[in-house]
Design a protein around this motif. Structure first.
Motif, PDB file in Angstrom:
ATOM      1  N   SER A 130      -0.410  -3.305   2.960  1.00 21.78           N
ATOM      2  CA  SER A 130      -1.029  -3.621   4.257  1.00 21.78           C
ATOM      3  C   SER A 130      -2.869  -3.177   4.277  1.00 21.78           C
ATOM      4  CB  SER A 130      -0.334  -3.002   5.453  1.00 21.78           C
ATOM      5  OG  SER A 130      -0.535  -1.358   5.185  1.00 21.78           O
ATOM      6  N   GLY A 131      -3.127  -3.330   3.320  1.00 20.47           N
ATOM      7  CA  GLY A 131      -4.799  -2.725   3.365  1.00 20.47           C
ATOM      8  C   GLY A 131      -5.180  -1.294   2.945  1.00 20.47           C
ATOM      9  N   PHE A 132      -6.030  -0.701   3.638  1.00 28.22           N
ATOM     10  CA  PHE A 132      -6.442   0.491   3.532  1.00 28.22           C
ATOM     11  C   PHE A 132      -5.481   1.620   4.117  1.00 28.22           C
ATOM     12  CE2 PHE A 132      -8.781   4.251   5.092  1.00 28.22           C
ATOM     13  CZ  PHE A 132      -9.674   4.593   3.899  1.00 28.22           C
ATOM     14  N   ILE A 133      -5.238   2.603   3.030  1.00 27.41           N
ATOM     15  CA  ILE A 133      -4.280   3.872   3.842  1.00 27.41           C
ATOM     16  C   ILE A 133      -5.307   4.935   3.149  1.00 27.41           C
ATOM     17  CG2 ILE A 133      -2.434   5.188   3.316  1.00 27.41           C
ATOM     18  CD1 ILE A 133      -1.079   2.609   2.579  1.00 27.41           C
ATOM     19  N   SER A 134      -5.601   5.976   4.235  1.00 23.35           N
ATOM     20  CA  SER A 134      -6.449   7.104   3.988  1.00 23.35           C
ATOM     21  C   SER A 134      -5.356   8.123   3.067  1.00 23.35           C
ATOM     22  CB  SER A 134      -6.844   7.696   5.335  1.00 23.35           C
ATOM     23  OG  SER A 134      -6.066   8.081   6.005  1.00 23.35           O
ATOM     24  N   VAL A 135      -6.174   9.173   2.703  1.00 21.51           N
ATOM     25  CA  VAL A 135      -5.689  10.443   2.161  1.00 21.51           C
ATOM     26  C   VAL A 135      -4.882  11.277   2.790  1.00 21.51           C
ATOM     27  CG1 VAL A 135      -6.276  12.585   0.844  1.00 21.51           C
ATOM     28  CG2 VAL A 135      -7.773  10.639   0.469  1.00 21.51           C
ATOM     29  N   GLY A 136      -3.665  11.561   2.310  1.00 22.84           N
ATOM     30  CA  GLY A 136      -2.582  12.485   3.201  1.00 22.84           C
ATOM     31  C   GLY A 136      -1.715  11.598   4.044  1.00 22.84           C
TER      32      GLY A 136
END
Length: 152
Positions: A130-136
């Motif tokens: 689904s695109g960008f996933i941030s850290v954590g």
């Protein structure tokens, strides 16, 4: 001197043909040059000597060249240069071992769309569906295909 030139041409041609068969099979350049040098030697024999001597030179050079060719193929010396095995394994074949669709993990780097995630007890390179996933961010495996872990 005439015999020296003739024998040198025929010998060089024969050596090049043998080198093509035994040492550099498949290149054909060395063999073609060898055949051309032999042909020049035979032509030189026909120009220099009478027809009977030149015919004997022709027959002798043909017998020697074909003998070298047959010898080279019968001994199998050219097989030393052929590939006899193939690599059937692939890199990272067991990379997805122990992983299943639906397993949960947490991203340890930004996934944009490829990054790292800790799933189970290992750290894997993953691809976001689904695109960008941030850290954590908590994620789960949606697909395992072509040695790729796809997460959401």
């Amino acid at each position: 001197m005439v015999w020296f030139i003739l024998s040198t041409l025929l010998l060089i041609g024969l050596i090049l043909v043998i080198a093509e068969i035994l040492f550099v099979p498949g290149t054909t350049v060395v063999g073609i040059i060898g055949v051309l040098v032999t042909a020049v030697g035979i032509y030189y024999a026909f120009v220099t000597f009478d027809r009977q001597v030149a015919s004997m030179v022709l027959v002798a050079s043909l017998v020697l060249n074909f003998g070298a060719l047959i010898y080279g193929f019968r001994t199998g010396a050219w097989k030393k240069f052929a590939l006899k095995s193939a690599i059937k394994s692939r890199a990272f074949d067991d990379r997805l071992k122990g992983l299943e669709v639906g397993m949960k993990g947490i991203t340890i780097s930004d996934v944009k769309p490829i990054g790292k995630a800790e799933i189970g007890e290992g750290i894997y390179e993953v691809k976001s569906e689904s695109g960008f996933i941030s850290v954590g961010t908590s994620v789960f495996i949606t697909k395992l295909e072509n040695n790729t872990i796809i997460i959401k």
